[in-house]
Design a protein around this motif. Structure first.
Motif, PDB file in Angstrom:
ATOM      1  N   TYR A 152       0.818  -1.217   0.000  1.00 29.11           N
ATOM      2  CA  TYR A 152       0.000   0.000   0.000  1.00 29.11           C
ATOM      3  C   TYR A 152       0.854   1.270   0.000  1.00 29.11           C
ATOM      4  CZ  TYR A 152      -4.165  -2.756   0.208  1.00 29.11           C
ATOM      5  OH  TYR A 152      -5.172  -3.638  -0.128  1.00 29.11           O
ATOM      6  N   ARG A 153       2.005   1.233   0.630  1.00 32.63           N
ATOM      7  CA  ARG A 153       2.894   2.402   0.586  1.00 32.63           C
ATOM      8  C   ARG A 153       3.399   2.641  -0.835  1.00 32.63           C
ATOM      9  NH1 ARG A 153       5.087  -0.428   5.049  1.00 32.63           N
ATOM     10  NH2 ARG A 153       4.406   0.433   7.065  1.00 32.63           N
ATOM     11  N   THR A 154       3.549   1.578  -1.612  1.00 27.26           N
ATOM     12  CA  THR A 154       4.048   1.692  -2.989  1.00 27.26           C
ATOM     13  C   THR A 154       2.921   2.002  -3.968  1.00 27.26           C
ATOM     14  OG1 THR A 154       5.779   0.061  -2.490  1.00 27.26           O
ATOM     15  CG2 THR A 154       5.327   0.506  -4.814  1.00 27.26           C
ATOM     16  N   LEU A 155       1.788   1.317  -3.807  1.00 27.97           N
ATOM     17  CA  LEU A 155       0.702   1.411  -4.770  1.00 27.97           C
ATOM     18  C   LEU A 155      -0.089   2.717  -4.687  1.00 27.97           C
ATOM     19  CD1 LEU A 155      -1.241   0.101  -6.885  1.00 27.97           C
ATOM     20  CD2 LEU A 155      -2.509  -0.837  -4.920  1.00 27.97           C
ATOM     21  N   LEU A 156      -0.537   3.070  -3.494  1.00 26.96           N
ATOM     22  CA  LEU A 156      -1.502   4.169  -3.397  1.00 26.96           C
ATOM     23  C   LEU A 156      -0.974   5.520  -3.866  1.00 26.96           C
ATOM     24  CD1 LEU A 156      -3.545   3.278  -0.186  1.00 26.96           C
ATOM     25  CD2 LEU A 156      -4.001   2.750  -2.584  1.00 26.96           C
ATOM     26  N   PRO A 157       0.268   5.904  -3.583  1.00 27.18           N
ATOM     27  CA  PRO A 157       0.747   7.183  -4.142  1.00 27.18           C
ATOM     28  C   PRO A 157       0.709   7.197  -5.664  1.00 27.18           C
ATOM     29  CG  PRO A 157       2.147   6.513  -2.320  1.00 27.18           C
ATOM     30  CD  PRO A 157       1.238   5.344  -2.614  1.00 27.18           C
ATOM     31  N   ARG A 158       0.895   6.044  -6.294  1.00 23.00           N
ATOM     32  CA  ARG A 158       0.833   5.984  -7.765  1.00 23.00           C
ATOM     33  C   ARG A 158      -0.605   6.133  -8.271  1.00 23.00           C
ATOM     34  NH1 ARG A 158       4.186   0.881  -9.899  1.00 23.00           N
ATOM     35  NH2 ARG A 158       3.211   1.671 -11.823  1.00 23.00           N
ATOM     36  N   LEU A 159      -1.579   5.945  -7.385  1.00 17.65           N
ATOM     37  CA  LEU A 159      -2.983   6.064  -7.763  1.00 17.65           C
ATOM     38  C   LEU A 159      -3.612   7.363  -7.255  1.00 17.65           C
ATOM     39  CD1 LEU A 159      -4.118   2.371  -7.130  1.00 17.65           C
ATOM     40  CD2 LEU A 159      -3.674   3.475  -9.335  1.00 17.65           C
ATOM     41  N   GLY A 160      -2.764   8.312  -6.876  1.00 16.54           N
ATOM     42  CA  GLY A 160      -3.277   9.632  -6.508  1.00 16.54           C
ATOM     43  C   GLY A 160      -3.573   9.844  -5.038  1.00 16.54           C
ATOM     44  N   TRP A 161      -3.203   8.891  -4.179  1.00 14.49           N
ATOM     45  CA  TRP A 161      -3.422   9.042  -2.742  1.00 14.49           C
ATOM     46  C   TRP A 161      -2.196   9.693  -2.102  1.00 14.49           C
ATOM     47  CZ3 TRP A 161      -7.920   7.221  -0.216  1.00 14.49           C
ATOM     48  CH2 TRP A 161      -8.782   6.461  -1.011  1.00 14.49           C
ATOM     49  N   THR A 162      -2.441  10.509  -1.082  1.00 17.58           N
ATOM     50  CA  THR A 162      -1.363  11.139  -0.320  1.00 17.58           C
ATOM     51  C   THR A 162      -1.220  10.416   1.009  1.00 17.58           C
ATOM     52  OG1 THR A 162      -1.785  13.299  -1.321  1.00 17.58           O
ATOM     53  CG2 THR A 162      -0.560  13.265   0.756  1.00 17.58           C
ATOM     54  N   ALA A 163      -0.009  10.002   1.331  1.00 17.57           N
ATOM     55  CA  ALA A 163       0.230   9.310   2.599  1.00 17.57           C
ATOM     56  C   ALA A 163       0.217  10.317   3.745  1.00 17.57           C
ATOM     57  CB  ALA A 163       1.564   8.579   2.557  1.00 17.57           C
ATOM     58  N   LEU A 164      -0.611  10.054   4.750  1.00 21.19           N
ATOM     59  CA  LEU A 164      -0.681  10.907   5.934  1.00 21.19           C
ATOM     60  C   LEU A 164       0.095  10.305   7.094  1.00 21.19           C
ATOM     61  CD1 LEU A 164      -4.493  11.832   5.850  1.00 21.19           C
ATOM     62  CD2 LEU A 164      -2.574  13.078   4.835  1.00 21.19           C
ATOM     63  N   ASP A 165       0.222   8.995   7.094  1.00 16.82           N
ATOM     64  CA  ASP A 165       0.947   8.289   8.152  1.00 16.82           C
ATOM     65  C   ASP A 165       1.469   6.997   7.557  1.00 16.82           C
ATOM     66  OD1 ASP A 165       1.756   6.806  10.430  1.00 16.82           O
ATOM     67  OD2 ASP A 165       0.397   7.967  11.692  1.00 16.82           O
ATOM     68  N   SER A 166       2.765   6.737   7.695  1.00 16.31           N
ATOM     69  CA  SER A 166       3.367   5.569   7.046  1.00 16.31           C
ATOM     70  C   SER A 166       3.241   4.299   7.871  1.00 16.31           C
ATOM     71  CB  SER A 166       4.843   5.833   6.746  1.00 16.31           C
ATOM     72  OG  SER A 166       5.552   6.071   7.949  1.00 16.31           O
ATOM     73  N   GLY A 167       2.700   4.396   9.098  1.00 14.05           N
ATOM     74  CA  GLY A 167       2.531   3.176   9.901  1.00 14.05           C
ATOM     75  C   GLY A 167       2.602   3.408  11.387  1.00 14.05           C
ATOM     76  N   SER A 168       1.524   3.902  11.970  1.00 15.16           N
ATOM     77  CA  SER A 168       1.463   4.086  13.422  1.00 15.16           C
ATOM     78  C   SER A 168       0.890   2.835  14.070  1.00 15.16           C
ATOM     79  CB  SER A 168       0.573   5.288  13.768  1.00 15.16           C
ATOM     80  OG  SER A 168       1.165   6.481  13.306  1.00 15.16           O
ATOM     81  N   PRO A 169       1.228   2.591  15.348  1.00 13.55           N
ATOM     82  CA  PRO A 169       0.649   1.429  16.029  1.00 13.55           C
ATOM     83  C   PRO A 169      -0.871   1.532  16.070  1.00 13.55           C
ATOM     84  CG  PRO A 169       2.501   2.320  17.257  1.00 13.55           C
ATOM     85  CD  PRO A 169       2.191   3.316  16.185  1.00 13.55           C
ATOM     86  N   ALA A 170      -1.538   0.384  15.855  1.00 10.78           N
ATOM     87  CA  ALA A 170      -2.995   0.359  15.936  1.00 10.78           C
ATOM     88  C   ALA A 170      -3.420   0.621  17.372  1.00 10.78           C
ATOM     89  CB  ALA A 170      -3.511  -0.991  15.449  1.00 10.78           C
ATOM     90  N   THR A 171      -4.607   1.182  17.527  1.00 13.52           N
ATOM     91  CA  THR A 171      -5.124   1.486  18.863  1.00 13.52           C
ATOM     92  C   THR A 171      -6.362   0.639  19.157  1.00 13.52           C
ATOM     93  OG1 THR A 171      -6.488   3.278  17.978  1.00 13.52           O
ATOM     94  CG2 THR A 171      -4.280   3.852  18.742  1.00 13.52           C
ATOM     95  N   GLY A 172      -6.807   0.701  20.414  1.00 18.36           N
ATOM     96  CA  GLY A 172      -8.000  -0.037  20.795  1.00 18.36           C
ATOM     97  C   GLY A 172      -7.738  -1.530  20.810  1.00 18.36           C
ATOM     98  N   SER A 173      -8.698  -2.280  20.283  1.00 19.51           N
ATOM     99  CA  SER A 173      -8.580  -3.738  20.306  1.00 19.51           C
ATOM    100  C   SER A 173      -7.748  -4.269  19.146  1.00 19.51           C
ATOM    101  CB  SER A 173      -9.979  -4.371  20.253  1.00 19.51           C
ATOM    102  OG  SER A 173     -10.662  -3.966  19.075  1.00 19.51           O
ATOM    103  N   SER A 174      -7.388  -3.402  18.200  1.00 18.22           N
ATOM    104  CA  SER A 174      -6.614  -3.844  17.041  1.00 18.22           C
ATOM    105  C   SER A 174      -5.134  -3.908  17.374  1.00 18.22           C
ATOM    106  CB  SER A 174      -6.832  -2.886  15.857  1.00 18.22           C
ATOM    107  OG  SER A 174      -8.190  -2.852  15.485  1.00 18.22           O
ATOM    108  N   THR A 175      -4.433  -4.787  16.688  1.00 19.47           N
ATOM    109  CA  THR A 175      -2.986  -4.871  16.817  1.00 19.47           C
ATOM    110  C   THR A 175      -2.366  -4.643  15.458  1.00 19.47           C
ATOM    111  OG1 THR A 175      -3.023  -7.266  16.448  1.00 19.47           O
ATOM    112  CG2 THR A 175      -3.133  -6.507  18.740  1.00 19.47           C
ATOM    113  N   GLY A 176      -1.080  -4.366  15.428  1.00 15.33           N
ATOM    114  CA  GLY A 176      -0.408  -4.123  14.162  1.00 15.33           C
ATOM    115  C   GLY A 176      -0.179  -2.644  13.925  1.00 15.33           C
ATOM    116  N   THR A 177      -0.175  -2.240  12.652  1.00 15.61           N
ATOM    117  CA  THR A 177       0.079  -0.846  12.300  1.00 15.61           C
ATOM    118  C   THR A 177      -1.023  -0.322  11.387  1.00 15.61           C
ATOM    119  OG1 THR A 177       1.416  -1.515  10.391  1.00 15.61           O
ATOM    120  CG2 THR A 177       2.577  -1.131  12.463  1.00 15.61           C
ATOM    121  N   VAL A 178      -1.180   0.994  11.416  1.00 16.72           N
ATOM    122  CA  VAL A 178      -2.179   1.656  10.571  1.00 16.72           C
ATOM    123  C   VAL A 178      -1.457   2.592   9.615  1.00 16.72           C
ATOM    124  CG1 VAL A 178      -4.194   3.163  10.498  1.00 16.72           C
ATOM    125  CG2 VAL A 178      -3.915   1.548  12.397  1.00 16.72           C
TER     126      VAL A 178
END
Length: 211
Positions: free
Chosen positions: A144-170
Motif C-alpha cells: 500500500y505504501r508503494t501502490l496508493l501514491p501511484r494512484l493519486g493518494w497522499t500518505a498521511l501516516d506511514s505506519g502508526s501502532p494500531a489502537t483499541g482492540s486492534s494490533t499491528g500498524t495503521v
C-alpha cells in the motif's frame, strides 16, 4: 364646379405581382413553428447531454483500475484485484465514488473475512472490510505504501501502532474525489500469524465539508 357624389368603397383588387401592397388588405401566412421547435429541442438535448457528462465527471466516471500488478521493495510482484470487485460488501448507492474505487485494490488471492458498516447510512460514509492473505505483514504494508501514491493518494501516516482492540500498524492515506469530498483510507495490518497468514483491513471514510 361639379362634384361627384361619394360612393361606397369596394375592396381593392389584388395588386399584380411586383405591385405595391395595400396595407388594408395584406395577406398573412401563419409562421411555421417547425424551425423554432427544432431549435428548442436541440437545445434541450444538448442540456441533457451536458448534464449527464457533468454528472459523470462529478461522481467520478472511471472505476477501472489502471495498475494490475505492483512490485514491492523486496522484489515480489503482487497481482491486484480491483476494489470494485474486492469491496462489494461495502459498496452501495454510489459510495464509494467510482474514482475512489478505481484507484484502490487488494492483493489478488486475499480472502474476505467480514465487513463492518459503521455509518449505517446515517452519517458520513465509514465502512471497513477485513481480508486474510498469504503475504507477510511487511509485504502488505509495503504494497500500500508503494501502490496508493501511484494512484493519486497522499500518505498521511506511514505506519502508526494500531489502537483499541486492534494490533499491528495503521497506514493512512487521503484522496480527493469528484464528489467534492476528500476520502481517507486506513489500512490496518496485523502481525503475520504462525501459520504464515496476515489479517489486514481497509477502512474507507468520507471526510466532512470542513476538512
Amino acid at each position: 364646379m361639379s362634384t361627384t357624389a361619394p360612393t361606397s368603397e369596394s375592396p381593392a383588387p389584388d395588386p399584380p405581382d411586383g405591385g405595391a401592397v395595400d396595407p388594408e388588405h395584406r395577406l398573412y401566412e401563419p409562421m411555421s413553428l417547425k424551425g423554432p421547435a427544432l431549435v428548442v429541442l436541440g437545445i434541450a438535448v444538448c442540456i441533457v447531454v451536458v448534464g449527464v457528462v457533468a454528472s459523470a465527471l462529478v461522481s467520478g466516471s472511471d472505476a477501472t483500475l489502471s495498475i494490475h500488478k505492483i512490485t514491492i521493495p523486496d522484489g515480489t510482484s503482487v497481482p491486484l484485484t480491483p476494489a470494485a470487485t474486492a469491496l462489494k460488501p461495502i459498496i452501495s448507492a454510489g459510495d464509494p465514488p467510482s474514482d475512489i474505487l478505481g484507484n484502490l485494490a487488494v492483493p489478488s488471492g486475499s480472502t474476505l473475512t467480514r465487513s463492518v458498516n459503521t455509518d449505517q447510512g446515517a452519517s458520513q460514509y465509514d465502512r471497513t472490510v477485513y481480508f486474510r492473505t498469504g503475504l507477510s505483514a511487511d509485504q502488505v504494508g509495503d504494497l500500500y505504501r508503494t501502490l496508493l501514491p501511484r494512484l493519486g493518494w497522499t500518505a498521511l501516516d506511514s505506519g502508526s501502532p494500531a489502537t483499541g482492540s486492534s494490533t499491528g500498524t495503521v497506514i493512512l492515506f487521503r484522496r480527493p474525489s469528484g464528489d467534492s469530498f476528500y476520502w481517507e483510507l486506513g489500512a490496518t495490518v496485523s502481525p503475520t500469524t504462525s501459520a504464515g497468514t496476515t489479517i489486514f483491513s481497509l477502512e474507507l471514510y468520507e471526510l466532512p465539508d470542513d476538512n
